[in-house]
Write a protein that holds these residues in place. Structure first.
Motif, PDB file in Angstrom:
ATOM      1  N   GLU A 573       6.473   2.062  68.201  1.00  0.00           N
ATOM      2  CA  GLU A 573       5.203   1.353  68.202  1.00  0.00           C
ATOM      3  C   GLU A 573       5.160   0.353  67.049  1.00  0.00           C
ATOM      4  O   GLU A 573       5.794   0.546  66.015  1.00  0.00           O
ATOM      5  CB  GLU A 573       4.049   2.352  68.062  1.00  0.00           C
ATOM      6  N   PRO A 574       4.388  -0.753  67.202  1.00  0.00           N
ATOM      7  CA  PRO A 574       4.289  -1.730  66.108  1.00  0.00           C
ATOM      8  C   PRO A 574       3.546  -1.150  64.911  1.00  0.00           C
ATOM      9  O   PRO A 574       2.668  -0.300  65.053  1.00  0.00           O
ATOM     10  CB  PRO A 574       3.512  -2.888  66.751  1.00  0.00           C
ATOM     11  N   ALA A 576       1.098  -1.516  61.375  1.00  0.00           N
ATOM     12  CA  ALA A 576      -0.166  -2.197  61.073  1.00  0.00           C
ATOM     13  C   ALA A 576       0.085  -3.610  60.563  1.00  0.00           C
ATOM     14  O   ALA A 576      -0.648  -4.551  60.888  1.00  0.00           O
ATOM     15  CB  ALA A 576      -0.960  -1.385  60.054  1.00  0.00           C
ATOM     16  N   GLU A 578       2.650  -5.560  61.313  1.00  0.00           N
ATOM     17  CA  GLU A 578       3.045  -6.393  62.446  1.00  0.00           C
ATOM     18  C   GLU A 578       1.829  -6.794  63.274  1.00  0.00           C
ATOM     19  O   GLU A 578       1.707  -7.963  63.695  1.00  0.00           O
ATOM     20  CB  GLU A 578       4.057  -5.641  63.314  1.00  0.00           C
ATOM     21  N   GLU A 579       0.938  -5.878  63.495  1.00  0.00           N
ATOM     22  CA  GLU A 579      -0.255  -6.204  64.276  1.00  0.00           C
ATOM     23  C   GLU A 579      -1.135  -7.224  63.546  1.00  0.00           C
ATOM     24  O   GLU A 579      -1.687  -8.143  64.155  1.00  0.00           O
ATOM     25  CB  GLU A 579      -1.045  -4.925  64.571  1.00  0.00           C
ATOM     26  N   ARG A 580      -1.254  -7.060  62.213  1.00  0.00           N
ATOM     27  CA  ARG A 580      -2.071  -7.999  61.433  1.00  0.00           C
ATOM     28  C   ARG A 580      -1.504  -9.411  61.507  1.00  0.00           C
ATOM     29  O   ARG A 580      -2.228 -10.392  61.740  1.00  0.00           O
ATOM     30  CB  ARG A 580      -2.145  -7.541  59.974  1.00  0.00           C
ATOM     31  N   ALA A 582       0.550 -10.570  63.772  1.00  0.00           N
ATOM     32  CA  ALA A 582       0.504 -11.065  65.148  1.00  0.00           C
ATOM     33  C   ALA A 582      -0.862 -11.670  65.456  1.00  0.00           C
ATOM     34  O   ALA A 582      -0.963 -12.721  66.121  1.00  0.00           O
ATOM     35  CB  ALA A 582       0.820  -9.938  66.122  1.00  0.00           C
ATOM     36  N   VAL A 583      -1.925 -11.039  64.995  1.00  0.00           N
ATOM     37  CA  VAL A 583      -3.267 -11.596  65.192  1.00  0.00           C
ATOM     38  C   VAL A 583      -3.391 -12.952  64.523  1.00  0.00           C
ATOM     39  O   VAL A 583      -3.908 -13.926  65.099  1.00  0.00           O
ATOM     40  CB  VAL A 583      -4.334 -10.616  64.650  1.00  0.00           C
ATOM     41  N   LEU A 647       3.974  -8.647  71.434  1.00  0.00           N
ATOM     42  CA  LEU A 647       2.584  -8.205  71.386  1.00  0.00           C
ATOM     43  C   LEU A 647       1.674  -9.272  72.004  1.00  0.00           C
ATOM     44  O   LEU A 647       2.043 -10.437  72.103  1.00  0.00           O
ATOM     45  CB  LEU A 647       2.157  -7.950  69.927  1.00  0.00           C
ATOM     46  N   PRO A 649      -2.026  -9.594  70.862  1.00  0.00           N
ATOM     47  CA  PRO A 649      -3.099  -8.941  70.103  1.00  0.00           C
ATOM     48  C   PRO A 649      -4.507  -9.385  70.475  1.00  0.00           C
ATOM     49  O   PRO A 649      -5.456  -8.619  70.327  1.00  0.00           O
ATOM     50  CB  PRO A 649      -2.767  -9.309  68.655  1.00  0.00           C
TER      51      PRO A 649
END
Length: 795
Positions: A573-574, A576, A578-580, A582-583, A647, A649
Motif C-alpha cells: 500500500e502507498p 502517507a 506518497e499520498e500527500r 500525489a495530492v 494513484l 488521489p
C-alpha cells in the motif's frame, strides 16, 4: 637411535641435533679418507643443508673440488658414499667442480634450488663459500627467468598432489601448502624479488616437520604421506588428543603456507610485470565525468567502493579510509574485491584486522548486505575469504566459525573440510541466485547449513539453533530468521525424501509441503540442496538424483500453488508521504519531490548521512522510470529498494508515486537541491541521461569482475488480481540497471503500473506490474515475448 628414542629432544632441537650428529660422522669419514687431499669440500645441500634432518631423511651431498686432483676425488667419493649406503641411509650424491656445479644448476632448476641451501660439512671451507656466493649470484641474476619456472613447477605439483589442507591422507611434503612450498618461498626470498608474509609461517613449518618426523618414527619408513591408519599413532606420539585434532593442526599449518605462497607469487608477478614495463596507468574521476589519464608519477588507483580502491591489481584501502571509525569496512572491502575479481592486499587485511572495531550487534543493514555481496561473487569470493581468515577476521565476524574451521570430514564423498565446504556451497549457490526470490537467504543458508558439525548430536538440529543466533546477530528480521533456521534444519530433506520414498505416494509430497509451507521457501530449499551436493563432490550429485529432487520439488510446488494459484505477495500500500505528494502533484499538475537524508545513527545529531529516501509524484508520462533511475545512476547512487505506484488521489487522473531508498556508491550523498534540479532537467528533456551514462561507461576502466549468472526475466503466474501482468526480473545489480530495464519496457510499448524493486547483496530482485496500451494485462504469448525482450536487453 639413542637420539631418536631416548634423548628426550623433539621437534627442531632433535632435527638440528640429528644434523650435527651426521655432520660429525661424515666429517670423521672425510678426515680419514682425504688423507691430505686439498681443494676438496664436502657440502650438504637441500634439507640436510638447511639442518632439517627427519629420522628417515635421505642425505643430499655434494663433493666439491677445484679440479686439481680428479682421481683422488673419485677415490675419496667412494670412501664416503659406501659407509652411508652400508648404514642403510638413502643418499643423493654428486661430485663436481665449481664450474660444473654452476652449469648443472643453470640447466636444472631443482639442482639450483638444492644448492641455494648449501652448507659446509668438511674440507676446504673457502671452496664451499665460493660456490655459495656464485650460486646465489646466479640465482639473483637469473630470477626474472627462474622464478616463473619455479612458479609453474609449484602449480604442476599442486595439480598432481592436491591441497594438503583438504586431503584425508595428505602428503606433507609435496601437496600444496606443504614443505616443498616452504622451500620455494625461501628461494623467492633469496632472489630479493619478494618475500613471504612471515606471520605464523615458521610455526606452520615447524608443525609440518614435527608431524613428518613422528610419521617416520611410527612407520620406520621415509614416508611423507599421513595415511589414515597411521594418524592415531602419530597423534598419540605427539600428545594430541585424537586424529581429528591432528589433522586440524596440519590443515591450519598448510593453509598458512598456502596463503603465504599465494601472496608471494602475486607479488613476484607484480614486480616482474613492473620490470617489464607492462603496467597500465589509469584512474577514474567521480560524478558525471569520464576517466582521465593519471598524472605522471601518481599511483594508479580506481575506486571500487567507499574507502576501497584498486591499485596494482589488488584491492587496497583509499587514502581517506579510517578503519577505526568504520566497522563495516572489512566486509565492504572484501565484497568490493570479490565482485571485481581482485585479491585483497595483505597489508590491507592486516590493517583492517588491527584497527577495525567490532560490528555492533545486531549488524547494521550495510554489513549484512556486504556479506551477501561477498558470498554472491562466486569463485572470486574464495581467495578473499581466505585472506580474511588468515588474519582472524572471519572468526571475529562469525564466532561460531571456529568450531568448523579446518574440521576434517572423514567421508570419501566429501572433498573439503567443513568450513571450506560451507564456502564452496555458497559459491555454488551464487550461480543459482536467479532461481530464487531471496538470493540473500539462499547464500547465507549455504554458508551456515553445516555449521552444527562439531557439536554433539544431529548436526542439522544443532545447526538450526546456531543459525537462529547467527541470523539475529546479522540483523535479519524475525521472519527471515525462521526461514534460515528451517533451511538449515531441513537441508537434507529433499534429497533424502526423493531417494528413499515413493514420489507417487501423496504422503511423500505432503511431508515436504508441511515443512516448507510456501513456494518461496521450497525454491530456496531446492537450490540449497543442489548447491550442497555439488560442493560435496562428484559422488554426491548425479543426473539421477537431480531428476528425482526436481520431480519432488515440482510436485510439492504444484501442491502449494494449486491450479491458478496467485503470487505469494501483493503490491504494498502507498505510504502517507506518497499520498500527500500525489495530492499536491494532482493539484499543481507538476512533479513534486521530497528528499530525506538518512543518518547512520539517527540518535546522533552529528552522524554523517548514509543514504536518502527520494519520493517523487507526477502525472503519468512516458519514460518516468528510466529517466529517474538514470539520474540516480549518474549521481552514483545505488538503489537499495524502490516502489512505483499508480494513484488517483483526487479523481483528476493517474499520478505516479515513486519512492527510492538509495545510498552513495562511494563518496557523499549529493545535495537534495542538486538531485531535484537534475531530475527536473531530465524529465523536461534538458539532460540526456542515456547519452551521459553511455559516455561514462565507455570511459570507465574495463575490469574482468566476478562471473555473475545471466539475467532472468519471467512472467509470474496469475498476475495481480487480473489487473496487470507481473514481470519478475532477477539480475546482477550494476549502475544503470533500472534505467536499462525501464528503457526496455518503454521501447516494447508496455506501461508500468506499479513496481517493487529491491537489491539483495549484488542481486536485483524486481517485480514490474505492466499492462498494454489498453490498460489490460498482456495476453500470455505477448507477456512471454516482452519477458524475452527485456532479458535480451540486459544480457
Amino acid at each position: 637411535m639413542h637420539l631418536l628414542r631416548e634423548d628426550g629432544r623433539t621437534g627442531a632441537a632433535r632435527r638440528s641435533a640429528l644434523a650435527e650428529l651426521t655432520d660429525r660422522w661424515l666429517a670423521g669419514l672425510f678426515s680419514t679418507a682425504a688423507d691430505g687431499l686439498t681443494g676438496v669440500a664436502l657440502v650438504a645441500v637441500g634439507g640436510y643443508g638447511r639442518g632439517e634432518l627427519s629420522p628417515r631423511s635421505d642425505l643430499d651431498l655434494l663433493l666439491l673440488h677445484d679440479g686439481s686432483a680428479k682421481s683422488g676425488v673419485n677415490a675419496l667419493a667412494e670412501q664416503l658414499w659406501y659407509p652411508v649406503w652400508d648404514n642403510g641411509i638413502a643418499l643423493d650424491h654428486s661430485v663436481r667442480d665449481l664450474s660444473t656445479a654452476r652449469k648443472v644448476a643453470a640447466d636444472d632448476l631443482k639442482v639450483q634450488l638444492g644448492l641455494l641451501d648449501a652448507r659446509h660439512v668438511a674440507g676446504d671451507p673457502g671452496l664451499t663459500a665460493a660456490m655459495r656466493s656464485a650460486i646465489l649470484a646466479d640465482w639473483r641474476a637469473g630470477a626474472v627467468k627462474r622464478l616463473p619456472e619455479l612458479h609453474v613447477m609449484c602449480r604442476e605439483r599442486a595439480e598432481r598432489q592436491g591441497e594438503l589442507a583438504f586431503l584425508l591422507e595428505p602428503d606433507l611434503k609435496e601437496a600444496r601448502g606443504g614443505l616443498r612450498d616452504l622451500t620455494a618461498l625461501d628461494a623467492v626470498a633469496a632472489s630479493w624479488i619478494a618475500d613471504a608474509p612471515r606471520t605464523g609461517l615458521a610455526e606452520a613449518g615447524a608443525r609440518l616437520r614435527d608431524v613428518r618426523d613422528t610419521l617416520h618414527l611410527v612407520t620406520g619408513r621415509a614416508t611423507d604421506r599421513l595415511s589414515l591408519q597411521e594418524q592415531d599413532a602419530v597423534a598419540l606420539e605427539l600428545g594430541v588428543l585424537d586424529a581429528d585434532i591432528l589433522l586440524r593442526q596440519v590443515y591450519e599449518a598448510a593453509r598458512t603456507v598456502a596463503y603465504a605462497s599465494d601472496v608471494t607469487w602475486r607479488e613476484v608477478d607484480r614486480v616482474l610485470r613492473a620490470r617489464s614495463g607492462s603496467r597500465v596507468r589509469r584512474t577514474v574521476r567521480f560524478g558525471f565525468g569520464s576517466g582521465a589519464p593519471a598524472a605522471r608519477g601518481t599511483a594508479e588507483r580506481s575506486p571500487l567502493a567507499e574507502g576501497v580502491v584498486e591499485q596494482d591489481g589488488e584491492a587496497v584501502l583509499a587514502h581517506a579510509a579510517r578503519p577505526a571509525n568504520d566497522p563495516v569496512l572489512p566486509l565492504r572491502a572484501a565484497a568490493a574485491a570479490a565482485q571485481a575479481d581482485l585479491p585483497l592486499a595483505p597489508s590491507t587485511v592486516r590493517r583492517l584486522a588491527a584497527e577495525t572495531r567490532p560490528l555492533p550487534v545486531p549488524w547494521p543493514d550495510e554489513a549484512r548486505d556486504q556479506l551477501v555481496t561477498l558470498l554472491g561473487a562466486g569463485e572470486s569470493a574464495v581467495p578473499v575469504w581466505e585472506a580474511l581468515e588468515a588474519e582472524g577476521l572471519i572468526a571475529r565476524l562469525l564466532p561460531d566459525w571456529d568450531r568448523v574451521r579446518c574440521r576434517p570430514q572423514r567421508n570419501a564423498v566429501h572433498r573439503w573440510t567443513v568450513d571450506r565446504h560451507l564456502v564452496e556451497t555458497a559459491v555454488r549457490a551464487a550461480a543459482m541466485t536467479r532461481r530464487v526470490a531471496r538470493p540473500d537467504l539462499l547464500l547465507v543458508a549455504a554458508l551456515l547449513h553445516d555449521i552444527g558439525k562439531g557439536w554433539p548430536g544431529d548436526h542439522s538440529e544443532a545447526g538450526e539453533v546456531i543459525t537462529r543466533d547467527v541470523a539475529v546477530r546479522l540483523g535479519f528480521p524475525k521472519d527471515d530468521v525462521e526461514v534460515l533456521a528451517l533451511l538449515v534444519r531441513h537441508h537434507l530433506l529433499l534429497v533424502e525424501t526423493a531417494t528413499r520414498r515413493d514420489l507417487d505416494d501423496p504422503a511423500t509430497v505432503a511431508a515436504i509441503t508441511s515443512v516448507v509451507g510456501s513456494t518461496g521457501v521450497l525454491e530456496l530449499l531446492h537450490a540449497l540442496t543442489e548447491a550442497d551436493a555439488l560442493a560435496t563432490g562428484p559422488a554426491a550429485w548425479s543426473s539421477w538424483r537431480a531428476t528425482l529432487v526436481a520431480d519432488l520439488a515440482d510436485r510439492a510446488a504444484a501442491a502449494l500453488v494449486g491450479d491458478g494459484g496467485q503470487p505469494e505477495t501483493a503490491a504494498p500500500e502507498p505510504s502517507a508521504e506518497e499520498e500527500r505528494l500525489a495530492v499536491e502533484a494532482a493539484r499543481t499538475n507538476g512533479p513534486v519531490l521530497s528528499v530525506h537524508a538518512e543518518a547512520e545513527h539517527p540518535t546522533d545529531p552529528g552522524s554523517e548521512p548514509m543514504g536518502v529516501t527520494l519520493t517523487l509524484a507526477l502525472h503519468d508520462r512516458p519514460g518516468v522510470l528510466p529517466t529517474v533511475a538514470g539520474v540516480l545512476a549518474l549521481h552514483r547512487l545505488t538503489v537499495r529498494s524502490a516502489a512505483i505506484r499508480e494513484l488517483d488521489p483526487i479523481g483528476a487522473g493517474a499520478v505516479l508515486a515513486l519512492t527510492w531508498q538509495v545510498a552513495a556508491e562511494y563518496g557523499e550523498v549529493p545535495e537534495a537541491a542538486r538531485l531535484r534540479a537534475d531530475i527536473r532537467r531530465a524529465l523536461e528533456g534538458g539532460l540526456d541521461v542515456t547519452r551521459r551514462l553511455a559516455e561514462r561507461d565507455a570511459a570507465a576502466p574495463r575490469r574482468r569482475g566476478s562471473a555473475a549468472p545471466p539475467p532472468r526475466v519471467t512472467v509470474a503466474p496469475g498476475g495481480s488480481a487480473s489487473s496487470a501482468t507481473v514481470l519478475e526480473v532477477r539480475a546482477h545489480d550494476a549502475p544503470g540497471l533500472l534505467h536499462r530495464i525501464g528503457r526496455a519496457l518503454e521501447d516494447i510499448g508496455v506501461r508500468v503500473r506499479t513496481a517493487r524493486i529491491s537489491t539483495l547483496g549484488a542481486d536485483a530482485v524486481d517485480a514490474f506490474y505492466v499492462t498494454g496500451p489498453d490498460d489490460l494485462p498482456l495476453p500470455p504469448s505477448r507477456a512471454v515475448e516482452v519477458a524475452r525482450s527485456v532479458e535480451r536487453a540486459l544480457s
